[in-house]
Design an enzyme around this catalytic site. Sequence first.
Site, PDB file in Angstrom:
ATOM      1  N   HIS A  12      80.210  52.345  98.302  1.00  0.00           N
ATOM      2  CA  HIS A  12      79.339  52.351  99.194  1.00  0.00           C
ATOM      3  C   HIS A  12      79.853  51.342 100.052  1.00  0.00           C
ATOM      4  O   HIS A  12      79.242  50.498 100.899  1.00  0.00           O
ATOM      5  CB  HIS A  12      77.938  51.736  98.609  1.00  0.00           C
ATOM      6  CG  HIS A  12      77.994  50.427  97.849  1.00  0.00           C
ATOM      7  ND1 HIS A  12      77.306  50.322  96.768  1.00  0.00           N
ATOM      8  CD2 HIS A  12      78.945  49.467  97.762  1.00  0.00           C
ATOM      9  CE1 HIS A  12      77.707  49.109  96.108  1.00  0.00           C
ATOM     10  NE2 HIS A  12      78.523  48.684  96.957  1.00  0.00           N
ATOM     11  N   HIS A 195      87.469  47.276  92.620  1.00  0.00           N
ATOM     12  CA  HIS A 195      87.648  46.439  93.537  1.00  0.00           C
ATOM     13  C   HIS A 195      87.603  44.997  93.426  1.00  0.00           C
ATOM     14  O   HIS A 195      86.680  44.573  92.738  1.00  0.00           O
ATOM     15  CB  HIS A 195      87.115  47.063  94.704  1.00  0.00           C
ATOM     16  CG  HIS A 195      85.569  46.951  94.848  1.00  0.00           C
ATOM     17  ND1 HIS A 195      84.777  47.506  93.704  1.00  0.00           N
ATOM     18  CD2 HIS A 195      84.640  46.683  95.730  1.00  0.00           C
ATOM     19  CE1 HIS A 195      83.329  47.612  94.142  1.00  0.00           C
ATOM     20  NE2 HIS A 195      83.361  46.881  95.224  1.00  0.00           N
TER      21      HIS A 195
HETATM   22  C1  DHB Z   1      83.823  46.688 100.015  1.00  0.00           C
HETATM   23  C2  DHB Z   1      83.275  47.332  98.740  1.00  0.00           C
HETATM   24  C3  DHB Z   1      82.161  47.033  98.472  1.00  0.00           C
HETATM   25  O1  DHB Z   1      81.620  47.459  97.293  1.00  0.00           O
HETATM   26  C4  DHB Z   1      81.127  46.135  99.199  1.00  0.00           C
HETATM   27  O2  DHB Z   1      79.913  46.101  98.935  1.00  0.00           O
HETATM   28  C5  DHB Z   1      81.565  45.458 100.337  1.00  0.00           C
HETATM   29  C6  DHB Z   1      83.214  45.932 100.905  1.00  0.00           C
HETATM   30  C7  DHB Z   1      85.330  47.063 100.515  1.00  0.00           C
HETATM   31  O3  DHB Z   1      86.042  47.661  99.813  1.00  0.00           O
HETATM   32  O4  DHB Z   1      85.555  46.799 101.588  1.00  0.00           O
HETATM   33 FE    FE Z   2      79.539  46.670  96.864  1.00  0.00          FE
END
Ligand code: DHB
Ligand code: FE
Length: 282
Positions: A12, A195
Amino acid sequence: MAAILGGLTSSHIPAVGNAIAKELYEDLYWKPFFSGYPPIREWLGDHKPDVAINIYNDHGLGFFLDKMPTFAIGAAHEYKNEDEGWGIPQLPPFPGDPELSWHIIESMVEQEFDITSCQELAVDHGFVVPMQLFWPGAPNNPDMPRTVPISANTVQHPIPTLKRALDFGKALRRALLSYPDDVKIVVLGTGGLSHQLDGERAGFINKSFDEMCMDKIVTDPEALTKISRMELVEKAGAQGTEFLMWMMMRGALGDQVTPVHSHYHIPISNTGAGTMMLECAA
Ligand code: DHB
Ligand code: FE
């Protein structure tokens, strides 16, 4: 009676919202990511679900660190999106289904899940970006389903365990299947995969762990409940905790699922982006 057709997963990332606004579908950076979606849109076009249960994690728009519900369920007629500061255009409100929402809330509390009911809830990128990816133009897509947002805390520790997330999904399944109306339902799990946005490991992505999660979410979600929250942060990054949304979604699908489509692309922004469509056994 209500029927659960299947589950959808998507990252997202806010930058995706901006790429959609700029229509960067053919752009060299974005194309491999967007190419994960047309087969799922085709499936949605064929099956036309009436309701999308959108399991996401709020990032500070609907709730903030001062009040952070572990599990929250929307019970509103509509859900407004607001400016979070990412530069994404603000979208019109998404249609709700308060009757189904209250049925779910009643059932979840009966099943001893203590949830926060929200008669007003602003929905952030965690909710709206996947909607835009699955139903282009959302909420102004002619096939736009009614929505029930479910947010779980992945932001402020202590967050739920993976087992609790899967159990939540199983209880949600019982809630949905006991709804008397003939509605076709899909369940979204948004966020992830690996991430980390801040600190020493900012930019951390773990492809082999993501691939293992995409495999086990289909074949053996119970095995994933053995992963501790500490291990999840270690292997998937601080924001990889959003995999909890996938576990909640998976619990709602029952024992047997068939993957109709699966797509993985790294990196998009800072994230390992997994996109899946899992169909429930009839
Ligand atoms: C990103 C990923 C996320 O899940 C989020 O909530 C905000 C930013 C990203 O990879 O930039
Ligand atoms: Fe997120």
